[in-house]
Design an enzyme around this catalytic site. Structure first.
Site, PDB file in Angstrom:
ATOM      1  N   HIS A  70      32.298  44.523  40.849  1.00 22.42           N
ATOM      2  CA  HIS A  70      33.479  45.108  41.504  1.00 22.42           C
ATOM      3  C   HIS A  70      34.611  44.079  41.545  1.00 22.42           C
ATOM      4  O   HIS A  70      34.728  43.288  42.478  1.00 22.42           O
ATOM      5  CB  HIS A  70      33.094  45.540  42.923  1.00 22.42           C
ATOM      6  N   HIS A  72      38.893  43.531  40.849  1.00 23.76           N
ATOM      7  CA  HIS A  72      40.228  44.069  40.564  1.00 23.76           C
ATOM      8  C   HIS A  72      40.993  43.020  39.768  1.00 23.76           C
ATOM      9  O   HIS A  72      41.384  41.989  40.320  1.00 23.76           O
ATOM     10  CB  HIS A  72      40.955  44.427  41.865  1.00 23.76           C
ATOM     11  N   LEU A  73      41.180  43.277  38.485  1.00 22.74           N
ATOM     12  CA  LEU A  73      41.894  42.314  37.633  1.00 22.74           C
ATOM     13  C   LEU A  73      43.392  42.594  37.589  1.00 22.74           C
ATOM     14  O   LEU A  73      44.161  41.780  37.084  1.00 22.74           O
ATOM     15  CB  LEU A  73      41.313  42.323  36.211  1.00 22.74           C
ATOM     16  N   ASN A 104      41.688  50.960  39.201  1.00 23.42           N
ATOM     17  CA  ASN A 104      42.877  51.324  39.989  1.00 23.42           C
ATOM     18  C   ASN A 104      44.068  50.417  39.652  1.00 23.42           C
ATOM     19  O   ASN A 104      44.681  49.815  40.515  1.00 23.42           O
ATOM     20  CB  ASN A 104      42.585  51.327  41.494  1.00 23.42           C
ATOM     21  N   HIS A 188      33.336  54.843  46.371  1.00 22.30           N
ATOM     22  CA  HIS A 188      33.971  54.181  47.514  1.00 22.30           C
ATOM     23  C   HIS A 188      33.817  55.170  48.655  1.00 22.30           C
ATOM     24  O   HIS A 188      34.542  56.173  48.717  1.00 22.30           O
ATOM     25  CB  HIS A 188      35.436  53.914  47.152  1.00 22.30           C
ATOM     26  N   HIS A 241      30.515  48.456  48.176  1.00 23.43           N
ATOM     27  CA  HIS A 241      30.955  47.827  49.429  1.00 23.43           C
ATOM     28  C   HIS A 241      30.480  48.553  50.690  1.00 23.43           C
ATOM     29  O   HIS A 241      31.282  48.906  51.546  1.00 23.43           O
ATOM     30  CB  HIS A 241      32.458  47.540  49.436  1.00 23.43           C
ATOM     31  N   ASN A 308      39.271  47.056  53.031  1.00 23.94           N
ATOM     32  CA  ASN A 308      38.842  48.445  53.039  1.00 23.94           C
ATOM     33  C   ASN A 308      37.509  48.592  52.299  1.00 23.94           C
ATOM     34  O   ASN A 308      37.475  48.324  51.110  1.00 23.94           O
ATOM     35  CB  ASN A 308      39.925  49.272  52.332  1.00 23.94           C
ATOM     36  N   ASP A 335      34.384  42.680  45.258  1.00 25.15           N
ATOM     37  CA  ASP A 335      35.613  43.437  45.566  1.00 25.15           C
ATOM     38  C   ASP A 335      36.812  42.488  45.568  1.00 25.15           C
ATOM     39  O   ASP A 335      37.713  42.606  46.417  1.00 25.15           O
ATOM     40  CB  ASP A 335      35.509  44.204  46.890  1.00 25.15           C
TER      41      ASP A 335
HETATM   42  O1  DOR Z   1      40.089  46.220  50.269  1.00 23.70           O
HETATM   43  C1  DOR Z   1      40.161  46.880  49.245  1.00 23.70           C
HETATM   44  N1  DOR Z   1      41.053  46.582  48.275  1.00 23.70           N
HETATM   45  N2  DOR Z   1      39.337  47.933  49.078  1.00 23.70           N
HETATM   46  C2  DOR Z   1      39.465  48.785  48.040  1.00 23.70           C
HETATM   47  O2  DOR Z   1      38.703  49.715  47.958  1.00 23.70           O
HETATM   48  C3  DOR Z   1      40.550  48.604  47.051  1.00 23.70           C
HETATM   49  C4  DOR Z   1      40.971  47.198  47.002  1.00 23.70           C
HETATM   50  C5  DOR Z   1      42.235  46.966  46.215  1.00 23.70           C
HETATM   51  O3  DOR Z   1      42.385  47.493  45.127  1.00 23.70           O
HETATM   52  O4  DOR Z   1      43.100  46.196  46.693  1.00 23.70           O
END
Ligand code: DOR
Length: 458
Positions: A70, A72-73, A104, A188, A241, A308, A335
């Site tokens: 998990h 986020h790049l 996302n 999620h 998560h 989140n 995450d």
């Molecule tokens: O804290 C979070 N940030 N939870 C998520 O599900 C998305 C993520 C984000 O893309 O910043």
């Protein structure tokens, strides 16, 4: 000490690490040995040709490369916060050899061409980039994506992470539709009708701070819904998560019934509690003092503690830790959620949720090991072999295997600060804290991708 990065397009490495502790959760082996890598593959100790660099491994531990389910790049669209290049360097720095990129982005990874583009950028990166494709078009929660095309382009899973699949009907269709691909739906779990407008976990701390609280049922109702759908359809479900003991209990019961479900937890939900929003800066496994949850003027309301799902209460965090220890939680996933300062150094309620994790996850896990909450073998399994298996990757230190490993010094400590991080973003409440465990060498796919003073990259 010089720090150097390499990438997956470099020449395969050859070296020997002498006298290191080799710990391999894939076969339970644990002992002091010499590690021989020849042309990017692990070789037997007797096969060392002349002229191969020989490194002193005393005091170091060698383990299979870590795999993050998990990440986020942020590329495309959020390159100010992270790129594929910077995020994979952060991964290599943290001991990860694989990252699974969440979809996302802007635009989202909901078309085969976009998935293929991210994969192609990853070929010259410092960690393997696998792609989790969006489950619905535009992540809008209305129409499912073309899952077979996306799978053919290389997607390893599907998710609308950042939001749950909004209706049971769509989640059911997704679980059914993914059947032929053999790939999981990563959920999620958050019911927006319960979570909308909340800022932190509901409970005494939220009440005292006057912040609207997120009830644990926001997670549990989606978990229970999806478990019922996975059971009925036979689809593969992965819950990411998890943050509540109640959801973990539901997963345990479903696993006992044979439902095809797996789950992960983040390092921050294990180590930090909701008291961190009030300014607490001790890990959940440390005994709280009488002031736990009291407002600390220096650190309270730090937007970098907004995440989140929100940080759990201490009881839930310790229950999740027990879930990692007993194996009912399959993986620790970061995450890693980079955000620029203008989105986190703001009023708590305005802050973008998320914190970076690739460079601190392993050290947080090692702190839990030092505290006696986890064995090192359980930590390494949750960070390497078990998540890798979920996306069909092999890990292990057997002769003949491709060298994919991390070498770390468990006794060394480091201070988390901007200058010590290679991520483009530094949104973590750990800044200023000292953590155990320093990664000295990361080898991904037979290539040295990170070297801190071992002398293989100069
Ligand atoms: O804290 C979070 N940030 N939870 C998520 O599900 C998305 C993520 C984000 O893309 O910043």
């Amino acid at each position: 000490m010089s720090t150097q990065f390499g990438d997956l397009a470099d020449a395969p490495a050859s070296f020997v690490i002498a006298g290191a502790r080799m710990l391999d959760p894939s076969d339970g082996s644990d002992g002091i040995r010499d590690l021989v890598v020849l042309d990017g593959r692990i070789a037997a100790g007797s096969e060392v040709p002349n002229g191969i660099p020989r490194l002193d491994g005393r005091g170091l531990i060698v383990a299979p490369g870590l795999c993050d389910l998990h990440t986020h790049l942020r590329e495309p669209g959020g390159e100010g916060a992270e790129t594929i290049a910077s995020g994979t360097r952060a991964a290599a720095h943290g001991g990860f050899t694989t990252v699974c990129a969440m979809p996302n982005t802007d635009p989202p990874l909901d078309e085969a061409a976009r998935v293929a583009w991210v994969i192609s950028l990853g070929r010259g990166a410092s960690a393997r980039v696998r792609v989790i494709a969006a489950a619905t078009r535009g992540r809008a929660g209305e129409t499912l994506t073309e899952v077979e095309d996306l799978a053919a382009a290389g997607a390893v899973a599907f998710s609308d992470d950042g939001a749950a699949i909004p209706t049971a009907r769509l989640a059911r269709t997704a679980l059914q539709g993914l059947g032929p691909t053999g790939l999981p739906l990563i959920e999620h779990a958050e019911d927006p009708s319960l979570a909308a407008g909340t800022m932190m976990r509901a409970g005494p701390v939220a009440t005292r701070l006057g912040l609207p609280g997120w009830p644990p049922s926001a997670e549990l109702v989606i978990v229970q819904r999806d478990l019922a759908l996975a059971e009925e359809t036979g689809g593969r479900l992965h819950l990411t998560h998890l943050s509540t003991a109640a959801a973990l209990d539901a997963v345990r019961r479903a696993k006992d019934r044979g439902v095809r479900v797996t789950c992960d937890v983040t390092p921050h939900h294990l180590s930090m509690s909701d008291a961190w929003v009030a300014g607490e800066r001790r890990f959940t496994w440390d005994e709280p003092d009488d002031m736990a949850g009291a407002l600390d003027a220096e650190t309270a309301f730090d937007g970098r503690c907004r995440v989140n799902p929100p940080l759990a209460n201490r009881d839930d965090a310790l229950a999740l830790l027990r879930g990692v220890a007993d194996g009912s939680i399959d993986a620790i996933a970061t995450d890693h959620a980079p955000h620029p300062p203008e989105r986190t150094l703001v009023e708590f309620g305005e802050a973008a949720p998320g914190m970076i994790g690739l460079e601190t996850a392993f050290s947080i896990g090692l702190a839990a090991v030092d505290a006696g909450c986890l064995t090192l073998a359980a930590l390494l399994a949750a960070l390497s072999t078990r998540p890798a298996a979920l996306i069909g990757e092999e890990r292990g230190l057997r002769p003949g295997a491709e060298a994919d490993l991390v070498v770390f010094d468990p006794a060394a400590r480091w201070r988390v600060e901007r200058g010590a991080l290679v991520s483009r973003s530094a949104n973590t409440p750990l800044l200023g804290m000292t953590l155990p465990g320093v990664v000295r060498l990361t080898v991904a796919g037979g290539r040295v991708v990170f070297d801190e003073g071992m002398g293989l990259l100069v």
